[in-house]
Design an enzyme around this catalytic site. Structure first.
Site, short mmCIF file in Angstrom:
data_model
loop_
_atom_site.label_atom_id
_atom_site.label_comp_id
_atom_site.label_asym_id
_atom_site.label_seq_id
_atom_site.Cartn_x
_atom_site.Cartn_y
_atom_site.Cartn_z
N ALA A 16 0.80 -1.04 0.03
CA ALA A 16 0.09 -0.05 -0.06
C ALA A 16 0.93 1.18 -0.07
CB ALA A 16 -1.04 -0.05 1.05
N GLY A 18 2.28 2.56 -2.80
CA GLY A 18 2.51 3.32 -3.98
C GLY A 18 1.58 4.68 -4.01
N ARG A 22 -2.23 7.18 -11.63
CA ARG A 22 -3.32 7.19 -12.25
C ARG A 22 -4.66 7.52 -11.77
NH1 ARG A 22 -1.31 1.23 -14.38
NH2 ARG A 22 -0.29 1.40 -12.01
N GLY A 87 9.00 0.20 -6.08
CA GLY A 87 8.68 -1.08 -6.71
C GLY A 87 8.04 -2.12 -5.82
N GLY A 149 0.20 -7.04 -15.67
CA GLY A 149 1.42 -7.85 -15.92
C GLY A 149 1.15 -9.23 -16.67
N ASN A 179 -1.29 -11.47 -14.49
CA ASN A 179 -0.92 -11.68 -13.11
C ASN A 179 -1.83 -10.92 -12.23
OD1 ASN A 179 0.26 -11.59 -10.59
ND2 ASN A 179 1.86 -9.86 -11.20
N ASN A 237 -6.77 0.94 -10.64
CA ASN A 237 -5.34 2.14 -10.84
C ASN A 237 -6.13 3.27 -11.39
OD1 ASN A 237 -3.33 0.07 -10.58
ND2 ASN A 237 -3.72 -0.95 -12.59
N TYR A 375 -39.97 22.63 10.17
CA TYR A 375 -38.74 22.41 10.76
C TYR A 375 -38.96 21.98 12.30
CZ TYR A 375 -34.06 23.25 12.61
OH TYR A 375 -33.01 22.80 13.17
N ALA A 389 -49.50 21.88 9.95
CA ALA A 389 -48.87 22.17 8.89
C ALA A 389 -47.97 23.50 9.25
CB ALA A 389 -49.68 22.37 7.60
C1 UD1 Z 1 1.18 -5.00 -10.37
C2 UD1 Z 1 1.89 -6.17 -10.86
C3 UD1 Z 1 1.24 -6.61 -12.16
C4 UD1 Z 1 -0.01 -6.91 -11.75
C5 UD1 Z 1 -1.03 -6.06 -11.24
C6 UD1 Z 1 -2.15 -6.54 -10.73
C7 UD1 Z 1 4.19 -5.74 -10.32
C8 UD1 Z 1 5.66 -5.15 -10.83
N1 UD1 Z 1 3.14 -5.50 -11.44
O1 UD1 Z 1 1.10 -3.99 -11.41
O2 UD1 Z 1 2.17 -7.66 -12.77
O3 UD1 Z 1 -0.75 -7.48 -12.97
O4 UD1 Z 1 -0.24 -5.41 -10.07
O5 UD1 Z 1 -2.94 -5.69 -10.14
O6 UD1 Z 1 4.25 -5.98 -9.14
N2 UD1 Z 1 3.36 -0.54 -4.26
C9 UD1 Z 1 4.09 -0.57 -3.22
N3 UD1 Z 1 5.45 0.10 -3.33
C10 UD1 Z 1 5.58 0.27 -4.50
C11 UD1 Z 1 5.03 0.37 -5.57
C12 UD1 Z 1 3.45 -0.20 -5.57
O7 UD1 Z 1 3.77 -1.04 -1.90
O8 UD1 Z 1 6.86 0.86 -4.66
C13 UD1 Z 1 2.05 -1.07 -4.05
C14 UD1 Z 1 0.69 -0.24 -4.57
O9 UD1 Z 1 0.48 0.77 -3.41
C15 UD1 Z 1 -0.27 -1.00 -4.92
C16 UD1 Z 1 0.52 -2.35 -5.22
O10 UD1 Z 1 1.49 -2.25 -4.86
O11 UD1 Z 1 -1.24 -1.42 -3.80
C17 UD1 Z 1 0.46 -2.65 -6.81
O12 UD1 Z 1 1.13 -1.30 -7.51
P1 UD1 Z 1 0.87 -0.71 -9.02
O13 UD1 Z 1 1.66 0.30 -9.08
O14 UD1 Z 1 -0.54 -0.51 -8.98
O15 UD1 Z 1 1.05 -2.01 -9.76
P2 UD1 Z 1 0.74 -2.53 -10.95
O16 UD1 Z 1 1.38 -1.54 -12.13
O17 UD1 Z 1 -0.87 -2.36 -11.02
CA CA Z 2 -2.41 -1.94 -9.55
#
Ligand code: UD1
Ligand code: CA
Length: 486
Positions: A16, A18, A22, A87, A149, A179, A237, A375, A389
């Site tokens: 959680a 990220g 988007r 990541g 993915g 995925n 997203n 009221y 009324a």
């Molecule tokens: C990710 C997967 C993708 C999959 C998809 C499914 C990777 C590289 N890709 O892509 O293969 O199909 O989910 O929904 O894993 N987050 C972190 N730290 C970070 C980045 C992200 O905690 O540095 C968390 C985000 O808050 C989110 C989750 O990881 O809850 C997924 O991140 P997101 O950037 O949405 O990945 P996708 O591009 O959807």
């Molecule tokens: Ca996602």
């Protein structure tokens, strides 16, 4: 869940951290709500149903907001801060550091995949354990794989690796098996492989998905479980996916209540939060929102066009085309059409709040009615009362709010103003148009309007030549002619 019921060999990591670019939002993505709960709240709820020994939630973007939301509903959770390395792979790596020595299975969930249910996850964990794989991932075959993915399988059908959309060749991008972002890993293998993952990809991030390819390179077993119901794997997203997830969740909630004995006439326009409860034989009519901690009792009829937020509706009550927040509606009571019940409204059994009536902080006793155009705020009304009324409680004098107290069996005339603080005793009555500024003793009739005086001939004298004067003159001569004929 009691400690002895916990699965000591299972840890859950929820991603959680990220930003959710988007979403184009100042609110962190995982705090956007569907079904009355933030996305991450749904994931947490499902995680806890599995009874894992540890739940770790990884945060970074707006970390305090996300951490507060998580700890507010699940204080036992370990909140882990991700560092500047981006990541999903890095996120899992820091989570593993927070549970050192854990050697069981690690279930990785995404905070933005809110519809996964505990049954699907339990199946995934079971498949993983039975196949003794180093990793088991959840995949889904979808019509439109955009943004996900792709799962790349070898000629033997086994999973080889996962490639992100941004790194995919045209052939890879055409693959429709995606995925879901949900996996079970053996902790030791996961630790070892994450240490090998780099950031040499289109997004410059440490991808968790690279672990799959690395495990295979090391000749370890990777299993994949294909979701039967692809809707559970929906990732949020952007805002279009947010509403889609909300719609799917709502459809699931409506169906659950229908199977429990609730009549829902139009599931498409009925919105029920996951936190609301409805008893059997209640009826929900179209375009109705049953939100937050609202509880609807048996036999009640809600809607159409009604919104209830944190309300309690008693057995057999009806609420029609109305809006209510933090209100209690008694058994057999009726509300609406077009009523507005604000916080602190308590309507007694068989009471009525009728057309174009606003109430706030008001207790209205059993069998009491406020039927039209009124009221009622900061008021205490007894049993068997009828407010005429156009009743208005003037509760605010520019400085403070004051209370109006009305006893049992009081009937008030139309168009009354109760200038609070004021008290009306049991059984009292008031005349039409009264402005009640002084307390009315029990059983008294309060009149505050001056006796009516008719000034005969005023219009013909002061408005001569107008249509009104002509009409008056005609009426008077007709009256005279009538008198003469007798
Ligand atoms: C990710 C997967 C993708 C999959 C998809 C499914 C990777 C590289 N890709 O892509 O293969 O199909 O989910 O929904 O894993 N987050 C972190 N730290 C970070 C980045 C992200 O905690 O540095 C968390 C985000 O808050 C989110 C989750 O990881 O809850 C997924 O991140 P997101 O950037 O949405 O990945 P996708 O591009 O959807
Ligand atoms: Ca996602």
């Amino acid at each position: 869940m009691a400690d002895n019921a916990l699965d000591q060999t299972l840890a859950v990591v929820i991603l959680a951290a990220g930003q959710g670019t988007r979403m184009r939002s100042s609110l962190p993505k995982v705090l956007h709500r569907i079904g009355g709960r933030p996305l991450v709240g749904h994931v947490l709820d499902t995680a806890r149903d599995l009874g894992p020994a540890h739940v770790a939630v990884v945060v970074r973007h707006e970390r305090d907001q996300v951490a507060d939301a998580v700890l507010g509903v699940a204080p036992e959770v370990i909140v882990v801060d991700q560092d500047e390395i981006p990541g999903t792979g890095r996120a899992v790596e820091v989570a593993l550091d927070a549970i050192p020595g854990f050697e069981g299975d690690v279930l990785v969930l995404s905070g933005d995949v809110p519809l996964l249910d505990a049954d699907t996850l339990m199946d995934l964990v079971r498949t993983h354990r039975e196949s003794a794989a180093a990793a088991t991932m959840l995949s889904a075959v979808v019509d439109d794989p955009t943004g996900y993915g792709r799962v790349i399988r070898g000629s033997d059908g086994a999973v080889e690796r996962v490639v992100e959309q941004k790194d995919a060749s045209a052939d890879e991008a055409a693959v429709r098996e995606i995925n879901a972002g949900v996996y079970v890993f053996q902790a030791a293998h996961l630790r070892a492989e994450l240490a090998q993952v780099g950031t040499d990809n289109a997004q410059g991030e440490k991808y968790l998905t690279d672990v799959i390819g690395l495990l295979r390179r090391d000749a370890l077993r990777v299993a994949a479980s294909v979701a039967r119901d692809v809707s559970v794997t929906l990732g949020v997203n952007d805002r279009a996916q947010l509403s889609e997830a909300g719609r799917l969740l709502n459809a699931r909630t409506v169906r659950r209540w229908q199977l429990a004995g609730v009549t829902v006439q139009d599931p498409a326009t009925t919105w029920i939060d996951v936190t609301a409860t409805i008893e059997p034989d209640a009826t929900i009519l179209p375009n109705t929102h049953i939100l937050r901690a609202t509880a609807v009792a048996a036999g009640a009829v809600i809607g159409p066009d009604t919104s209830l937020v944190d309300c309690e509706v008693g057995e057999g009550a009806t609420v029609t085309r109305s809006d209510a927040t933090l209100a209690v509606i008694g058994a057999g009571a009726t509300v609406g059409p077009f009523s507005y019940l604000r916080p602190g409204t308590q309507l007694g059994a068989r009471g009525k709040i009728g057309t174009f009536v606003e109430t706030k902080n008001a207790t209205i006793g059993e069998n009491s009615k406020v039927p039209h155009l009124s009221y009622v705020g900061d008021a205490e009304i007894g049993r068997g009362v009828n407010l005429g009324a156009g009743a208005i409680t003037a509760n605010y004098d520019d400085l403070a709010k004051h209370r109006t107290e009305i006893g049992d069996e009081v009937h008030t005339g139309s168009h009354n103003v109760f200038v609070a603080p004021v008290r009306i005793g049991d059984g009292a009555k008031t005349g039409a148009g009264a402005v009640v500024r002084k307390d009315v003793p029990a059983g008294a009739l309060a009149l505050s309007v001056a006796p009516q005086r008719n000034v005969e001939g005023w219009v013909e004298k002061n408005r001569s030549g107008t249509a009104a004067a002509d009409a008056a003159a005609r009426a008077r001569s007709a009256e005279k002619a009538g008198d003469g004929a007798q």
